[in-house]
Motif scaffolding. Structure first.
Motif, PDB file in Angstrom:
ATOM      1  N   ARG A   1       9.472  -1.125 -17.314  1.00 44.26           N
ATOM      2  CA  ARG A   1      10.423  -0.169 -17.875  1.00 44.26           C
ATOM      3  C   ARG A   1      11.746  -0.803 -18.284  1.00 44.26           C
ATOM      4  N   ASP A   2      11.758  -2.113 -18.444  1.00 45.94           N
ATOM      5  CA  ASP A   2      12.960  -2.814 -18.902  1.00 45.94           C
ATOM      6  C   ASP A   2      14.166  -2.500 -18.025  1.00 45.94           C
ATOM      7  N   ALA A   3      13.939  -2.430 -16.711  1.00 44.31           N
ATOM      8  CA  ALA A   3      15.039  -2.155 -15.782  1.00 44.31           C
ATOM      9  C   ALA A   3      15.867  -3.407 -15.539  1.00 44.31           C
ATOM     10  N   ASP A   4      17.150  -3.239 -15.285  1.00 39.35           N
ATOM     11  CA  ASP A   4      18.033  -4.348 -14.908  1.00 39.35           C
ATOM     12  C   ASP A   4      18.052  -4.540 -13.399  1.00 39.35           C
ATOM     13  N   ILE A   5      17.772  -3.457 -12.659  1.00 38.33           N
ATOM     14  CA  ILE A   5      17.772  -3.482 -11.197  1.00 38.33           C
ATOM     15  C   ILE A   5      16.473  -2.835 -10.733  1.00 38.33           C
ATOM     16  N   ILE A   6      15.682  -3.559  -9.943  1.00 43.60           N
ATOM     17  CA  ILE A   6      14.415  -3.026  -9.431  1.00 43.60           C
ATOM     18  C   ILE A   6      14.478  -3.012  -7.909  1.00 43.60           C
ATOM     19  N   ILE A   7      14.248  -1.831  -7.340  1.00 46.09           N
ATOM     20  CA  ILE A   7      14.206  -1.667  -5.888  1.00 46.09           C
ATOM     21  C   ILE A   7      12.747  -1.706  -5.463  1.00 46.09           C
ATOM     22  N   MET A   8      12.417  -2.585  -4.530  1.00 45.54           N
ATOM     23  CA  MET A   8      11.056  -2.695  -4.012  1.00 45.54           C
ATOM     24  C   MET A   8      11.078  -2.389  -2.518  1.00 45.54           C
ATOM     25  N   ASP A   9      10.636  -1.198  -2.150  1.00 47.63           N
ATOM     26  CA  ASP A   9      10.645  -0.741  -0.754  1.00 47.63           C
ATOM     27  C   ASP A   9       9.264  -0.949  -0.149  1.00 47.63           C
ATOM     28  N   GLU A  10       9.125  -1.997   0.652  1.00 48.03           N
ATOM     29  CA  GLU A  10       7.847  -2.368   1.278  1.00 48.03           C
ATOM     30  C   GLU A  10       6.722  -2.458   0.234  1.00 48.03           C
ATOM     31  N   PRO A  11       6.890  -3.238  -0.833  1.00 47.92           N
ATOM     32  CA  PRO A  11       5.879  -3.238  -1.894  1.00 47.92           C
ATOM     33  C   PRO A  11       4.564  -3.913  -1.511  1.00 47.92           C
ATOM     34  N   THR A  12       4.561  -4.719  -0.435  1.00 48.25           N
ATOM     35  CA  THR A  12       3.340  -5.435  -0.071  1.00 48.25           C
ATOM     36  C   THR A  12       2.637  -4.827   1.138  1.00 48.25           C
ATOM     37  N   SER A  13       3.044  -3.615   1.522  1.00 51.12           N
ATOM     38  CA  SER A  13       2.493  -3.017   2.741  1.00 51.12           C
ATOM     39  C   SER A  13       1.011  -2.698   2.626  1.00 51.12           C
ATOM     40  N   ALA A  14       0.498  -2.519   1.393  1.00 45.63           N
ATOM     41  CA  ALA A  14      -0.899  -2.096   1.241  1.00 45.63           C
ATOM     42  C   ALA A  14      -1.653  -2.917   0.212  1.00 45.63           C
ATOM     43  N   ILE A  15      -1.192  -4.153  -0.058  1.00 48.11           N
ATOM     44  CA  ILE A  15      -1.894  -4.963  -1.042  1.00 48.11           C
ATOM     45  C   ILE A  15      -2.393  -6.253  -0.407  1.00 48.11           C
ATOM     46  N   THR A  16      -3.355  -6.900  -1.047  1.00 46.57           N
ATOM     47  CA  THR A  16      -3.987  -8.093  -0.499  1.00 46.57           C
ATOM     48  C   THR A  16      -3.091  -9.314  -0.674  1.00 46.57           C
ATOM     49  N   SER A  17      -3.453 -10.399   0.020  1.00 48.07           N
ATOM     50  CA  SER A  17      -2.660 -11.626  -0.065  1.00 48.07           C
ATOM     51  C   SER A  17      -2.639 -12.179  -1.491  1.00 48.07           C
ATOM     52  N   LYS A  18      -3.749 -12.022  -2.212  1.00 52.44           N
ATOM     53  CA  LYS A  18      -3.795 -12.476  -3.611  1.00 52.44           C
ATOM     54  C   LYS A  18      -2.790 -11.678  -4.460  1.00 52.44           C
ATOM     55  N   GLU A  19      -2.740 -10.365  -4.219  1.00 53.37           N
ATOM     56  CA  GLU A  19      -1.807  -9.519  -4.963  1.00 53.37           C
ATOM     57  C   GLU A  19      -0.362  -9.804  -4.562  1.00 53.37           C
ATOM     58  N   VAL A  20      -0.141 -10.174  -3.283  1.00 53.09           N
ATOM     59  CA  VAL A  20       1.200 -10.557  -2.827  1.00 53.09           C
ATOM     60  C   VAL A  20       1.675 -11.790  -3.592  1.00 53.09           C
ATOM     61  N   GLU A  21       0.789 -12.773  -3.738  1.00 54.99           N
ATOM     62  CA  GLU A  21       1.158 -13.982  -4.479  1.00 54.99           C
ATOM     63  C   GLU A  21       1.494 -13.652  -5.926  1.00 54.99           C
ATOM     64  N   ARG A  22       0.745 -12.733  -6.513  1.00 53.73           N
ATOM     65  CA  ARG A  22       1.018 -12.326  -7.889  1.00 53.73           C
ATOM     66  C   ARG A  22       2.383 -11.643  -7.984  1.00 53.73           C
ATOM     67  N   LEU A  23       2.703 -10.808  -6.978  1.00 55.95           N
ATOM     68  CA  LEU A  23       3.993 -10.117  -6.974  1.00 55.95           C
ATOM     69  C   LEU A  23       5.139 -11.111  -6.818  1.00 55.95           C
ATOM     70  N   ILE A  24       4.981 -12.095  -5.931  1.00 55.86           N
ATOM     71  CA  ILE A  24       6.045 -13.084  -5.725  1.00 55.86           C
ATOM     72  C   ILE A  24       6.265 -13.894  -7.004  1.00 55.86           C
ATOM     73  N   ALA A  25       5.187 -14.230  -7.695  1.00 56.86           N
ATOM     74  CA  ALA A  25       5.327 -14.926  -8.974  1.00 56.86           C
ATOM     75  C   ALA A  25       6.051 -14.048  -9.990  1.00 56.86           C
ATOM     76  N   LYS A  26       5.723 -12.752 -10.002  1.00 57.21           N
ATOM     77  CA  LYS A  26       6.375 -11.817 -10.914  1.00 57.21           C
ATOM     78  C   LYS A  26       7.869 -11.708 -10.601  1.00 57.21           C
ATOM     79  N   ILE A  27       8.235 -11.712  -9.316  1.00 54.74           N
ATOM     80  CA  ILE A  27       9.646 -11.660  -8.925  1.00 54.74           C
ATOM     81  C   ILE A  27      10.390 -12.872  -9.476  1.00 54.74           C
TER      82      ILE A  27
END
Length: 398
Positions: A163-189
């Protein structure tokens, strides 16, 4: 001349029924950084973020973006100011499709003024592009009720970063995803930081925090107790500041004698879901189920508890073979279940804390056709004291 922080929350105060949730909280996030917000459950982290996202209104204090004071009264206001939020408690409409969820509240329209309609072709096209960019693949017309918690979490992440946000709040975003998806999220960050996007990250996973954090702020009982660059902390220091005392062993291993087998599942089958599953649980023992998303862990638990039917197999509880055809059968045998998705399966939101806490055991309180509310209140209060449950009042809606 130094630039102001991308975001500042100044002297934020918020009282909720029966509790001061936030007391003069100051919090600042620099452009293109990850600012981790730490604290125990109930410390005020989610409340602070809901104020920033326009869900709550602060009793006192102000919000500044790029040094300018802004008024945020609704999530739409937050979106207009370039703020997106991934919630700890997933908010979605189960009967909506993947593409409807991705564009909920910001549907593109087409047509002349007064006769505009939703541009479904554009929604389909952009939904597929968004998912491809984030490496997630779901049928755009699939209803969300058929997806797992992990799937929906990944869609929420996709929606926020698209959504082209300048500020993104991530509240426990990895609480329900796999380790592979966590790595993808960290790369995205990392990609988002490189674009100058600021990220507020809430998590209890310490190893994860120290992989991504530039700055760490610690809340305790609604107040900021410390805020420094991440390099000035280690895990033990963060935890001690969170709880207010030194912790020498975060998860001490309890020595408990293991007794006889009290739960014995043999050759459990559910066509197309899982097959030939056998396991035993002994008295005083914790048995863990591991596997990738979709491997069948949750499905086995649901079947054992009577939520889904078994095609074949036997279950023996305390030496007696037991036929579990419903939740009532399992509970009569002393088996209970805590669901992975508490919002969808674990609570009735419009009912009170007291009613939710006693819902699974109404037989204790209803007899001769009447609800004995005094007994209900007494037992719930005893339970809350023993488990240190915090709530403004027993009649508060959950």
């Amino acid at each position: 001349m130094s630039h102001p922080p991308k975001l500042e929350l100044v002297n934020i105060r918020k009282a909720l029924p029966g509790v001061l949730a936030l007391s003069n909280v100051n919090f600042a996030v620099e452009k293109g950084t990850v600012h981790v917000l730490c604290g125990e459950n109930g410390a005020g982290k989610s409340t602070l973020m809901k104020i920033l996202n326009g869900i709550y209104k602060a009793d006192e204090g102000e919000i500044r973006i790029d040094g300018e004071r802004v008024e945020i009264h609704t999530p739409q206001d937050a979106r207009r100011h370039g703020i997106a939020m991934i919630f700890q408690e997933l908010n979605f409409v189960p009967e909506m499709t993947v593409e409807e969820n991705l564009f909920l509240g910001c549907e593109p329209t087409v047509g002349p003024p007064g006769f505009r309609r939703v541009d479904w072709k554009r929604i389909r096209r952009e939904s597929l592009a968004m998912m491809k960019a984030e490496g997630v693949y779901y049928p755009p017309d699939e209803k969300l009720r058929y997806l797992s918690v992990s799937d929906i979490q990944m869609l929420e992440i996709t929606k926020a970063v698209s959504r082209d946000a300048d500020i993104i709040i991530m509240d426990e975003p990895t609480s329900a995803i796999t380790s592979k998806e966590v790595e993808r999220l960290i790369a995205k960050i990392g990609e988002l930081k490189a674009k100058g996007i600021s990220i507020i990250y809430i998590s209890h996973k310490m190893e994860e925090i120290f992989r991504i954090a530039d700055q760490i702020t610690i809340l305790r009982d609604g107040s900021v107790v410390d805020s420094q660059p991440a390099a000035n902390y280690d895990i033990d220091k963060v935890i001690s500041l969170m709880v207010g005392r030194t912790i020498t062993n975060v998860y001490p291993k309890e020595k408990v004698p293991v007794g006889d087998v009290i739960f014995d599942a043999k050759n459990l089958n559910r066509h197309g879901v899982f097959s030939d599953v056998s396991f035993q649980v002994r008295a005083g023992e914790i048995v863990g189920f591991a596997g990738l998303v979709g491997a069948g862990r949750t499905e086995v638990a649901r079947a054992v508890f009577g939520l889904d039917p078994l095609d074949s197999g036997t279950i023996t509880i305390k030496g007696t073979e037991t036929r579990i055809r419903s939740v009532r059968d399992s509970m009569r045998s002393g088996v209970v279940m805590l669901s992975e998705d508490r919002r969808r399966y674990g609570i009735i939101p419009m009912r009170s804390v007291e009613e939710n806490a006693s819902l699974s055991n109404l037989g204790l309180f209803i007899y001769n056709g009447f609800l004995h509310s005094g007994k209900q209140k007494r037992i719930v209060q005893e339970s809350f004291r023993s488990m240190n449950v915090k709530t403004p009042a027993l009649d508060t809606s959950i």
